[in-house]
Scaffold this motif. Structure first.
Motif, short mmCIF file in Angstrom:
data_model
loop_
_atom_site.label_atom_id
_atom_site.label_comp_id
_atom_site.label_asym_id
_atom_site.label_seq_id
_atom_site.Cartn_x
_atom_site.Cartn_y
_atom_site.Cartn_z
N THR A 15 0.85 -1.19 0.00
CA THR A 15 0.00 0.00 0.00
C THR A 15 0.89 1.25 0.00
O THR A 15 1.75 1.41 0.86
CB THR A 15 -0.92 0.02 1.23
OG1 THR A 15 -1.74 -1.15 1.21
CG2 THR A 15 -1.80 1.26 1.22
N ILE A 16 0.68 2.08 -0.99
CA ILE A 16 1.55 3.25 -1.18
C ILE A 16 1.23 4.34 -0.15
O ILE A 16 0.07 4.67 0.09
CB ILE A 16 1.39 3.81 -2.60
CG1 ILE A 16 2.01 2.84 -3.62
CG2 ILE A 16 2.06 5.18 -2.74
CD1 ILE A 16 1.85 3.28 -5.06
N LYS A 17 2.31 4.88 0.42
CA LYS A 17 2.18 6.05 1.30
C LYS A 17 2.37 7.33 0.50
O LYS A 17 1.70 8.34 0.75
CB LYS A 17 3.22 5.97 2.42
CG LYS A 17 3.03 4.76 3.35
CD LYS A 17 4.16 4.69 4.37
CE LYS A 17 3.99 3.45 5.25
NZ LYS A 17 5.12 3.33 6.23
N GLY A 18 3.33 7.30 -0.44
CA GLY A 18 3.48 8.45 -1.33
C GLY A 18 4.85 9.06 -1.39
O GLY A 18 5.04 10.13 -2.00
N ASN A 19 5.88 8.42 -0.81
CA ASN A 19 7.25 8.92 -0.93
C ASN A 19 7.82 8.52 -2.29
O ASN A 19 7.82 7.34 -2.64
CB ASN A 19 8.12 8.34 0.19
CG ASN A 19 7.61 8.74 1.56
OD1 ASN A 19 7.60 9.91 1.91
ND2 ASN A 19 7.17 7.75 2.33
N VAL A 20 8.32 9.49 -3.03
CA VAL A 20 8.82 9.23 -4.38
C VAL A 20 10.27 9.72 -4.48
O VAL A 20 10.60 10.82 -4.02
CB VAL A 20 7.96 9.94 -5.44
CG1 VAL A 20 8.56 9.77 -6.83
CG2 VAL A 20 6.54 9.41 -5.40
N ARG A 21 11.11 8.91 -5.12
CA ARG A 21 12.51 9.29 -5.28
C ARG A 21 13.00 8.99 -6.69
O ARG A 21 12.81 7.89 -7.19
CB ARG A 21 13.37 8.54 -4.27
CG ARG A 21 14.84 8.98 -4.30
CD ARG A 21 15.60 8.40 -3.12
NE ARG A 21 16.95 8.94 -3.03
CZ ARG A 21 18.06 8.20 -3.05
NH1 ARG A 21 17.97 6.89 -3.15
NH2 ARG A 21 19.24 8.77 -2.96
N PRO B 3 -6.56 7.56 -5.69
CA PRO B 3 -5.18 7.11 -5.87
C PRO B 3 -4.26 7.68 -4.79
O PRO B 3 -4.52 8.77 -4.26
CB PRO B 3 -4.82 7.69 -7.25
CG PRO B 3 -5.67 8.91 -7.37
CD PRO B 3 -6.95 8.58 -6.68
N LYS B 4 -3.20 6.97 -4.48
CA LYS B 4 -2.24 7.44 -3.49
C LYS B 4 -1.28 8.47 -4.10
O LYS B 4 -0.74 9.32 -3.41
CB LYS B 4 -1.45 6.26 -2.93
CG LYS B 4 -2.33 5.18 -2.32
CD LYS B 4 -3.23 5.73 -1.22
CE LYS B 4 -4.12 4.63 -0.65
NZ LYS B 4 -5.06 5.17 0.38
N ILE B 5 -1.03 8.33 -5.39
CA ILE B 5 -0.21 9.30 -6.12
C ILE B 5 -1.04 9.79 -7.30
O ILE B 5 -1.55 9.00 -8.08
CB ILE B 5 1.10 8.68 -6.63
CG1 ILE B 5 1.97 8.23 -5.44
CG2 ILE B 5 1.86 9.67 -7.50
CD1 ILE B 5 3.26 7.54 -5.86
N LEU B 6 -1.19 11.11 -7.40
CA LEU B 6 -2.03 11.70 -8.44
C LEU B 6 -1.16 12.50 -9.40
O LEU B 6 -0.30 13.28 -8.97
CB LEU B 6 -3.09 12.60 -7.82
CG LEU B 6 -4.05 13.30 -8.80
CD1 LEU B 6 -4.90 12.28 -9.55
CD2 LEU B 6 -4.93 14.29 -8.05
N ILE B 7 -1.36 12.30 -10.69
CA ILE B 7 -0.61 13.00 -11.73
C ILE B 7 -1.59 13.80 -12.58
O ILE B 7 -2.54 13.23 -13.14
CB ILE B 7 0.17 12.01 -12.60
CG1 ILE B 7 1.25 11.31 -11.76
CG2 ILE B 7 0.80 12.72 -13.80
CD1 ILE B 7 1.92 10.15 -12.46
N THR C 160 0.20 12.36 -2.56
CA THR C 160 1.32 12.93 -3.30
C THR C 160 0.83 13.26 -4.71
O THR C 160 0.15 12.45 -5.35
CB THR C 160 2.48 11.94 -3.38
OG1 THR C 160 2.84 11.55 -2.05
CG2 THR C 160 3.68 12.55 -4.07
N SER C 161 1.19 14.42 -5.20
CA SER C 161 0.70 14.80 -6.53
C SER C 161 1.80 15.47 -7.34
O SER C 161 2.69 16.14 -6.80
CB SER C 161 -0.51 15.76 -6.41
OG SER C 161 -0.16 16.90 -5.66
N PHE C 162 1.75 15.24 -8.63
CA PHE C 162 2.64 15.88 -9.59
C PHE C 162 1.77 16.61 -10.60
O PHE C 162 0.88 16.00 -11.23
CB PHE C 162 3.52 14.84 -10.30
CG PHE C 162 4.54 14.20 -9.41
CD1 PHE C 162 5.85 14.67 -9.39
CD2 PHE C 162 4.21 13.15 -8.57
CE1 PHE C 162 6.81 14.10 -8.57
CE2 PHE C 162 5.16 12.56 -7.74
CZ PHE C 162 6.46 13.04 -7.74
N ILE C 163 2.01 17.91 -10.77
CA ILE C 163 1.13 18.73 -11.59
C ILE C 163 1.95 19.41 -12.67
O ILE C 163 2.94 20.10 -12.37
CB ILE C 163 0.41 19.80 -10.75
CG1 ILE C 163 -0.31 19.15 -9.57
CG2 ILE C 163 -0.56 20.60 -11.60
CD1 ILE C 163 -0.80 20.16 -8.53
#
Length: 593
Positions: free
Chosen positions: A346-352, A506-510, A538-541
């Protein structure tokens, strides 16, 4: 790329070989039991059919000369019974063969469609969609006769030839050999025709594919066509493409139909030869009944031979389409699960991103050693000039492409080492070109969460400010929308897409230019809903309209494949660097308006 044009013939990357026929048998195998039953019925029909000439022989040579009325009556009963059995068997055969053939076609069509779902974006970018569509529909349909009738009929005709020969040899060996004397001539005719026929149908498949591609392109671009009054020019192009298809069709059909008259003429000559040999003797002494029986058997022998020739025709024709079908099915997906891929937790949202390099095929690097860390819940805005690599960043995070160097991880998990489905199920992607499927608005919002209740759908629509315009429609959430949402405005389509993304949770939204088609007034109403949409994830816009990203946690200015600067809106404005210049130029332009 040349192949991505409607007027350029596709070149086969793999020639036809016998393994293609073996691959067809993979689709036939699940229906073996039904096929065996059908073949038994066909064998029974063949035996019943072969009894006719033999019974006629007995009538002429025995029953009539001896005036044996009882025998004649029994022979009549046997003949009628054989006709009834033949009719019943043929009735079963037609239904069974059609059913089996269509089931095989369904499985083939499903197989190629399923495979297409796994292919990378590059495959669809490199060829017209019309040329892909024709393989799933037209080329599969072209195989209908081959699979519905051809394979089983081939076995049936072979059985018929064997049974006929058995009866013929049992009655008279020499007459049978005379009946087969022209077989070598048939073989030569087949060998001469087959190569020309295959080449002709390869060319036909090219022209058919080109025509389909142009029609698909023309329909997709009909608004542009009418806007620029291009109807006359398009008509001329269509005529040219259509004429090329017609010429290829006529050439292919002319070659295909050379075989049938050749076989038919050989059959007629063989019948004449049997009469000549039977009457003249030529070392053969036969009774009238035997001669009549042999004429019947010659017909029964050459009719299936003609059918086998027609099957061969169909097979040569089908090879041109099988080559295209299997060529598509042989394209290996670029993005696949690693051999030991594990489920994404299950994603928490840390991205590297760690020193990530990426390039398309053999081109230059689009991303050049990009590195950044994003904490769960942060909203990251990507800005910069066109072609800088912004969309590439989010495509790599969604693993639509694989990187060339470096590593991308989510919550410490290398995304290349987890199962693709488990990753994407927890991510939401909204693109500038929002796609709306034909169906109801309710079904479109529910697309990412099929078990959502209608109340949940309405709640999501209210958050993103889509509820008001949906409620104003005649049927509300049950209103039917046309293909690609053509009856909705661009802004309405994007609001539906927002609701779809929120409902999927979603856990990560783009968001890739996801607000570009929304007017300023709607955008102001949406800001509160957008904040709700971004909350806790976490989101990337990506946005060229900088007013929509001012509240982002951080802003990355990307240019020339690198992050040139990063920080909050206020930090970057104070720095007076790339972002400041971009913001000021946009502000000045708005002031000028």
């Amino acid at each position: 790329m040349a192949r991505n044009k409607f007027n350029v013939d596709e070149e086969l990357e793999a020639e036809f070989d016998m393994t293609h026929l073996k691959r067809i048998m993979v689709f036939v195998k699940p229906y073996q039991k039904s096929i065996y039953i059908t073949l038994f019925v066909i064998l029974l029909a063949n035996v019943a059919t072969m009894l006719g000439p033999y019974l006629t022989k007995v009538v002429i040579d025995t029953a009539i000369p001896q005036k044996d009325m009882t025998l004649l009556a029994w022979l009549g009963v046997a003949f009628v019974a054989s006709v009834i059995v033949t009719g019943l068997c043929m009735w079963y055969r037609i239904g069974a063969i059609t059913r089996i053939g269509q089931d095989i076609l369904k499985d083939m069509r499903f197989s190629i469609f399923e495979h297409l779902q796994k292919l990378p974006f590059a495959y669809f970018d490199s060829r017209p969609h019309g040329k892909i569509l024709i393989r799933v529909v037209n080329y599969i349909n072209t195989l209908s006769d081959l699979l519905s009738n051809g394979l089983i009929n081939l076995i049936s005709d072979i059985l018929s030839v064997v049974v006929t020969l058995a009866f013929m040899f049992a009655i008279d060996v020499k007459m049978t050999l005379y009946s087969l004397i022209l077989i070598p001539v048939l073989f030569v005719i087949v060998m001469v025709i087959k190569n020309a026929q295959r080449r002709a149908y390869q060319q036909l498949s090219n022209k058919q594919s080109n025509l389909n591609a142009y029609i698909h392109e023309s329909i997709a671009g009909i608004k542009v066509t009418q806007s620029f009054s291009r109807e006359t020019e398009n008509h001329e192009i269509f005529t040219e493409v259509s004429d090329a298809y017609r010429e290829s069709w006529m050439k292919a059909v002319k070659i295909q139909f050379l075989l049938w008259p050749g076989v038919q003429n050989i059959a007629v000559i063989t019948t004449c030869l049997i009469y000549f040999v039977g009457i003249k003797g030529l070392g053969v002494e036969v009774s009238t009944g035997t001669l009549v029986a042999f004429v019947g058997y010659v017909g029964n022998f050459w009719n299936p031979v003609i059918n086998i020739g027609n099957f061969y025709n169909s097979l040569i024709t089908a090879t041109a389409y099988l080559e295209r079908i299997f060529e598509t099915m042989d394209v290996e997906p670029d993005i696949i699960d690693a051999p030991n891929a594990r489920q994404m937790p299950t994603i928490k949202g840390n991205v590297r991103f760690d020193n990530v390099y990426f390039r398309y095929e053999e081109g230059k690097n689009i991303l050049k050693g990009i590195s950044f860390d994003v904490k769960a819940g942060e909203s990251i805005a990507l800005v910069g000039p066109t072609g800088a690599g912004k969309t590439t960043v989010i495509n790599l995070l969604s693993r639509f492409y694989d990187i060339n160097e470096g590593e991308i991880s989510v919550d410490g998990e290398n995304i290349a080492e987890v199962k693709l489905r488990s990753l994407r199920e927890q991510m939401g992607v909204m693109l500038q070109d929002t796609f709306i499927f034909s169906g109801t608005i309710l079904e479109n919002i529910r697309y990412g969460k099929l078990d959502a209740t209608e109340e949940e759908v309405i709640a999501a629509a209210k958050v993103v400010r889509a509820h008001d315009f949906i409620s104003a429609l005649k049927d509300g959430y049950h209103a039917e929308v046309k293909e690609r949402g053509s009856t909705l405005s661009a802004g309405q389509r994007q609001l539906i897409s927002f609701a779809r993304a929120l409902l999927a949770d979603p856990k990560i939204l783009i968001l890739d230019e996801a607000t570009s088609s929304i007017d300023t007034q709607t955008e102001m109403l949406l800001q509160e809903g957008l904040e709700k949409l971004l909350e806790g994830r976490t989101s990337f816009i990506i946005a060229h309209r900088l007013s929509t990203i001012k509240n982002s946690s951080r802003i990355f200015y990307i240019d020339n494949g690198r992050i040139q600067e990063s920080g909050s809106h206020d930090e970057l404005m104070a720095k007076k660097g790339y972002y400041y210049q971009l913001y000021q130029s946009q502000f000045d332009m708005l002031q000028a308006l």
